[in-house]
Write an enzyme that holds these catalytic residues in place. Structure first.
Site, mmCIF file in Angstrom:
data_model
loop_
_atom_site.group_PDB
_atom_site.id
_atom_site.type_symbol
_atom_site.label_atom_id
_atom_site.label_comp_id
_atom_site.label_asym_id
_atom_site.label_seq_id
_atom_site.Cartn_x
_atom_site.Cartn_y
_atom_site.Cartn_z
ATOM 1 N N HIS A 204 8.474 2.748 3.593
ATOM 2 C CA HIS A 204 9.627 3.320 2.977
ATOM 3 C C HIS A 204 9.935 2.857 1.771
ATOM 4 O O HIS A 204 10.402 3.768 0.865
ATOM 5 C CB HIS A 204 10.883 3.171 4.184
ATOM 6 C CG HIS A 204 12.378 3.816 3.714
ATOM 7 N ND1 HIS A 204 12.787 4.960 4.272
ATOM 8 C CD2 HIS A 204 13.026 3.242 2.742
ATOM 9 C CE1 HIS A 204 14.013 5.099 3.802
ATOM 10 N NE2 HIS A 204 14.171 4.197 2.853
ATOM 11 N N GLU A 205 10.077 1.499 1.693
ATOM 12 C CA GLU A 205 10.539 0.895 0.329
ATOM 13 C C GLU A 205 9.434 1.416 -0.744
ATOM 14 O O GLU A 205 9.598 1.332 -1.756
ATOM 15 C CB GLU A 205 10.921 -0.337 0.752
ATOM 16 C CG GLU A 205 11.981 -0.836 1.564
ATOM 17 C CD GLU A 205 13.158 0.122 1.344
ATOM 18 O OE1 GLU A 205 13.506 0.451 0.439
ATOM 19 O OE2 GLU A 205 14.171 0.044 2.317
ATOM 20 N N ILE A 206 8.089 1.055 -0.325
ATOM 21 C CA ILE A 206 7.000 1.404 -1.213
ATOM 22 C C ILE A 206 6.935 2.870 -1.819
ATOM 23 O O ILE A 206 6.858 3.375 -2.830
ATOM 24 C CB ILE A 206 5.646 1.153 -0.777
ATOM 25 C CG1 ILE A 206 5.576 -0.522 -0.530
ATOM 26 C CG2 ILE A 206 4.701 1.555 -1.748
ATOM 27 C CD1 ILE A 206 4.381 -0.970 0.201
#
Length: 172
Positions: free
Chosen positions: A133-135
């Site tokens: 999600h963060e990448i």
């Protein structure tokens, strides 16, 4: 350490790719500390520098407060499993909106520490989902782009409606 303002959907910065970090200095450590404070205040379990308007490849994740936060500089997915998992996801930039997203169940991630040391590790479960999600966010892909068009439009309308809703007055 400071709580920074979080940019909100549909701010165009949320769709821009972040630049690699090349200087591993006190400013980077301060930014990571500020991200942690901002994430706690949001609240959330993951945040990236782009969430506060800084287009640098830095994310802080804290799934288990007892285990403490993890900081990933310049993270990239180098392998992902074919097996997938579904998980409810949301964003500190779109508070109150949650939808189920399907992603690979396991990933291997290469990243750097705050001191610049390169590491690689495999992740499963919620950590794997959170890293992906963060990448995605660091790559300029806001999480709702993983939804079908209908679900994405519905989520955007619900968020817009939540912003327009009157807020109850606090009693002092």
């Amino acid at each position: 350490m400071a709580i920074r303002p979080i940019i909100r959907f549909p701010n165009p910065l949320l769709n821009m790719a972040a630049e690699n970090v090349s200087q591993f200095d006190e400013d980077l450590r301060q930014l990571a500390d500020d991200l942690l404070d901002t994430m706690h205040a949001a609240p959330g379990i993951g945040i990236t520098a782009p969430h506060i308007g800084i287009l640098r490849r830095l994310t802080v994740i804290e799934i288990d407060p007892e285990a403490g936060p993890r900081t990933f500089v310049n993270p990239e997915i180098v392998w992902q499993s074919e097996e997938t998992a579904r998980q409810d996801e949301g964003s500190v930039s779109m508070p109150g909106i949650i939808e189920e997203v399907e992603r690979p169940r396991n990933v291997r991630v290469r990243y750097q520490t705050l001191s610049g040391e390169t590491r690689e590790e495999e992740a499963a479960g919620l950590l794997a989902i959170c890293l992906q999600h963060e990448i995605d966010q660091l790559n300029g892909m806001f999480w709702t782009r993983r939804l079908s068009r209908v679900k994405r439009e519905r989520a955007a309308k619900r968020f817009e409606k939540s912003l327009a809703a009157p807020r109850p007055l606090s009693r002092a």
